[in-house]
Design a protein around this motif. Sequence first.
Motif, PDB file in Angstrom:
ATOM      1  N   LYS A   1       0.819  -1.208   0.000  1.00 37.69           N
ATOM      2  CA  LYS A   1       0.000   0.000   0.000  1.00 37.69           C
ATOM      3  C   LYS A   1       0.855   1.262   0.000  1.00 37.69           C
ATOM      4  O   LYS A   1       0.525   2.227  -0.651  1.00 37.69           O
ATOM      5  CB  LYS A   1      -0.937  -0.044   1.212  1.00 37.69           C
ATOM      6  CG  LYS A   1      -1.775   1.191   1.390  1.00 37.69           C
ATOM      7  CD  LYS A   1      -2.970   1.184   0.494  1.00 37.69           C
ATOM      8  CE  LYS A   1      -3.850   2.365   0.841  1.00 37.69           C
ATOM      9  NZ  LYS A   1      -4.486   2.954  -0.259  1.00 37.69           N
ATOM     10  N   ILE A   2       1.959   1.243   0.758  1.00 41.91           N
ATOM     11  CA  ILE A   2       2.799   2.438   0.833  1.00 41.91           C
ATOM     12  C   ILE A   2       3.355   2.805  -0.535  1.00 41.91           C
ATOM     13  O   ILE A   2       3.470   3.977  -0.870  1.00 41.91           O
ATOM     14  CB  ILE A   2       3.929   2.292   1.882  1.00 41.91           C
ATOM     15  CG1 ILE A   2       4.623   3.634   2.142  1.00 41.91           C
ATOM     16  CG2 ILE A   2       4.970   1.286   1.452  1.00 41.91           C
ATOM     17  CD1 ILE A   2       3.915   4.538   3.062  1.00 41.91           C
ATOM     18  N   GLU A   4       1.881   2.522  -3.392  1.00 42.67           N
ATOM     19  CA  GLU A   4       0.843   3.266  -4.116  1.00 42.67           C
ATOM     20  C   GLU A   4       0.916   4.732  -3.742  1.00 42.67           C
ATOM     21  O   GLU A   4       0.803   5.604  -4.598  1.00 42.67           O
ATOM     22  CB  GLU A   4      -0.536   2.703  -3.786  1.00 42.67           C
ATOM     23  CG  GLU A   4      -0.780   1.313  -4.311  1.00 42.67           C
ATOM     24  CD  GLU A   4      -2.082   0.721  -3.786  1.00 42.67           C
ATOM     25  OE1 GLU A   4      -2.983   1.475  -3.417  1.00 42.67           O
ATOM     26  OE2 GLU A   4      -2.164  -0.512  -3.748  1.00 42.67           O
ATOM     27  N   ASN A   5       1.129   5.015  -2.472  1.00 45.74           N
ATOM     28  CA  ASN A   5       1.251   6.391  -2.008  1.00 45.74           C
ATOM     29  C   ASN A   5       2.524   7.037  -2.526  1.00 45.74           C
ATOM     30  O   ASN A   5       2.509   8.169  -3.002  1.00 45.74           O
ATOM     31  CB  ASN A   5       1.243   6.439  -0.478  1.00 45.74           C
ATOM     32  CG  ASN A   5      -0.016   5.852   0.117  1.00 45.74           C
ATOM     33  OD1 ASN A   5      -1.072   5.813  -0.516  1.00 45.74           O
ATOM     34  ND2 ASN A   5       0.084   5.380   1.342  1.00 45.74           N
ATOM     35  N   THR A  75       1.904   4.420   8.498  1.00 44.43           N
ATOM     36  CA  THR A  75       0.927   3.388   8.165  1.00 44.43           C
ATOM     37  C   THR A  75      -0.036   3.960   7.137  1.00 44.43           C
ATOM     38  O   THR A  75      -0.087   5.178   6.917  1.00 44.43           O
ATOM     39  CB  THR A  75       0.137   2.969   9.420  1.00 44.43           C
ATOM     40  OG1 THR A  75      -0.609   4.101   9.877  1.00 44.43           O
ATOM     41  CG2 THR A  75       1.047   2.441  10.511  1.00 44.43           C
ATOM     42  N   SER A  76      -0.822   3.114   6.510  1.00 41.88           N
ATOM     43  CA  SER A  76      -1.801   3.581   5.529  1.00 41.88           C
ATOM     44  C   SER A  76      -2.766   4.570   6.155  1.00 41.88           C
ATOM     45  O   SER A  76      -3.138   5.562   5.532  1.00 41.88           O
ATOM     46  CB  SER A  76      -2.579   2.390   4.954  1.00 41.88           C
ATOM     47  OG  SER A  76      -1.703   1.539   4.280  1.00 41.88           O
ATOM     48  N   GLU A  77      -3.162   4.318   7.414  1.00 45.09           N
ATOM     49  CA  GLU A  77      -4.098   5.217   8.092  1.00 45.09           C
ATOM     50  C   GLU A  77      -3.466   6.579   8.328  1.00 45.09           C
ATOM     51  O   GLU A  77      -4.094   7.610   8.143  1.00 45.09           O
ATOM     52  CB  GLU A  77      -4.565   4.620   9.422  1.00 45.09           C
ATOM     53  CG  GLU A  77      -5.382   3.364   9.304  1.00 45.09           C
ATOM     54  CD  GLU A  77      -4.533   2.116   9.039  1.00 45.09           C
ATOM     55  OE1 GLU A  77      -3.344   2.073   9.434  1.00 45.09           O
ATOM     56  OE2 GLU A  77      -5.069   1.176   8.427  1.00 45.09           O
ATOM     57  N   TYR A  79      -1.005   7.916   6.616  1.00 44.84           N
ATOM     58  CA  TYR A  79      -0.811   8.577   5.335  1.00 44.84           C
ATOM     59  C   TYR A  79      -2.110   9.169   4.816  1.00 44.84           C
ATOM     60  O   TYR A  79      -2.157  10.300   4.385  1.00 44.84           O
ATOM     61  CB  TYR A  79      -0.234   7.605   4.303  1.00 44.84           C
ATOM     62  CG  TYR A  79      -0.005   8.297   2.981  1.00 44.84           C
ATOM     63  CD1 TYR A  79       1.147   9.037   2.763  1.00 44.84           C
ATOM     64  CD2 TYR A  79      -0.965   8.252   1.968  1.00 44.84           C
ATOM     65  CE1 TYR A  79       1.347   9.698   1.560  1.00 44.84           C
ATOM     66  CE2 TYR A  79      -0.769   8.920   0.775  1.00 44.84           C
ATOM     67  CZ  TYR A  79       0.383   9.632   0.573  1.00 44.84           C
ATOM     68  OH  TYR A  79       0.576  10.308  -0.593  1.00 44.84           O
ATOM     69  N   SER A  80      -3.193   8.409   4.914  1.00 52.87           N
ATOM     70  CA  SER A  80      -4.464   8.866   4.335  1.00 52.87           C
ATOM     71  C   SER A  80      -5.133   9.956   5.173  1.00 52.87           C
ATOM     72  O   SER A  80      -6.063  10.595   4.707  1.00 52.87           O
ATOM     73  CB  SER A  80      -5.423   7.681   4.138  1.00 52.87           C
ATOM     74  OG  SER A  80      -5.694   7.084   5.382  1.00 52.87           O
TER      75      SER A  80
END
Length: 82
Positions: A1-2, A4-5, A75-77, A79-80
């Motif tokens: 996921k990271i 993708e960011n 973490t994805s959280e 980052y988002s």
Amino acid sequence: KIWENVNQLPVNERQKKVINKLLDDFERNLTSSKYYRISKCSKETAIRDIQELIEKRILIKNDAGGRSTSYRLATSEEYSSQ
């Protein structure tokens, strides 16, 4: 996921190399000295690169400061939530 960011943001080759290392089960936290050893750059460049990654919310600065300053991948959280 990271990734993708990261792929949505401009990061240089040194930063990509360090992020890859962190994603490959890097043991312990990242420090500026570990960064410049991994990326083979000067300490000043390492600090600038780390600051950019913090601004892009890819890296998070851990609570300990001073000589104990270290960083981890967001973490994805985290980052988002930017």
